[in-house]
Enzyme design. Structure first.
Site, short mmCIF file in Angstrom:
data_model
loop_
_atom_site.label_atom_id
_atom_site.label_comp_id
_atom_site.label_asym_id
_atom_site.label_seq_id
_atom_site.Cartn_x
_atom_site.Cartn_y
_atom_site.Cartn_z
N VAL A 100 0.83 -1.14 -0.02
CA VAL A 100 -0.10 0.08 -0.02
C VAL A 100 0.88 1.09 -0.01
CG1 VAL A 100 -1.89 1.37 1.27
CG2 VAL A 100 -1.83 -1.24 1.52
N CYS A 101 0.63 2.33 -0.72
CA CYS A 101 1.36 3.28 -0.83
C CYS A 101 2.81 3.12 -1.29
CB CYS A 101 0.96 4.08 0.25
SG CYS A 101 1.37 6.08 0.52
N SER A 102 3.66 4.00 -0.32
CA SER A 102 5.08 3.99 -0.64
C SER A 102 5.51 2.45 -0.21
CB SER A 102 5.80 5.00 -0.17
OG SER A 102 5.65 5.03 1.29
N THR A 109 1.59 3.00 -6.68
CA THR A 109 2.29 3.55 -5.26
C THR A 109 1.43 4.90 -5.12
OG1 THR A 109 3.98 4.10 -3.89
CG2 THR A 109 4.30 4.61 -6.38
#
Length: 222
Positions: free
Chosen positions: A100-102, A120
């Site tokens: 998830v995300c970075s 991302t």
């Protein structure tokens, strides 16, 4: 089905907790929060802490791995040899390896995204591409084989719902969605770079990059 949520200093809590609230309800699920050693992990707020319930060594073959991002902790996690070597080892036997995300940058650092379509947080898309992945900035969830990546923070909830649907079918996913009343109706429509002015985009980018430079709070024991 064993689900391992990676936790590390400076991570963003919602990246993990959003998916956790859904995946923990799957039939037969066993949830673990994993780190180099069990104990308290302080998130990027410097106030909220999560508890690592198991070590990497205690979790050699999870079925699902989820790697969260972090506003000021991602770089440290990318350079954590224990985490990177664990990801490389367990990926060979996971059913799903996710981020998830970075958190996608951490998967990329482990060499898992070379030539792989992935997404991302919007502020990290260029870096993701420089690490060998094929960025998909307009997609909220990207699945390529058993690797599934989600865009920024809140996209982790969508990722979890998608996984439930793949593992247990649409009905189970819809029931899980209903249980948490996930029915987004945001009062504003500024959740993607394509929806805001260049001035706002630059301002938020600057804030995020400044946040990334803040020191992290180390893992401590309870």
């Amino acid at each position: 089905m064993q689900i391992a949520f990676v936790v590390y200093p400076g991570m963003t809590a919602l990246d993990a907790i959003g998916p956790y609230e859904l995946l923990r309800s799957m039939p037969g699920s066993e949830v673990r929060f994993v780190a180099a050693a069990p104990g308290k992990v302080v998130t990027d707020s410097g106030v909220l802490a999560l508890g690592a319930s198991h070590s990497f060594d205690e979790t050699p073959s999870p079925d699902i791995v989820l790697v969260p991002g972090g506003s000021n902790g991602t770089v440290g996690a990318m350079n954590d040899p224990a985490l990177i070597s664990w990801l490389q080892a367990v990926h060979s036997t996971t059913t799903w390896t996710t981020s998830v995300c970075s958190g996608a940058l951490i998967l990329a650092m482990a060499g898992l995204l070379k030539g792989v379509p992935a997404t991302t947080h919007w502020v990290c898309q260029e870096v993701l591409g420089s690490m060998g992945a094929i960025p998909q900035p307009d997609k909220r969830i990207v699945h390529a084989g058993k690797i599934v990546t989600a865009a920024g923070v809140s996209a982790g909830i969508d990722l979890a719902l998608w996984l439930i649907g793949e593992i247990h079918g649409v009905k189970q996913a819809e029931q899980a969605q209903l249980e948490i009343e996930y029915d987004p109706q945001p009062p504003y429509d500024a959740g993607h770079p394509s929806k805001v002015t260049p001035e706002m985009l630059a301002e938020v980018r600057g804030k995020l990059l400044a946040d990334a430079q803040k020191p992290t709070v180390a893992t401590t024991s309870w």
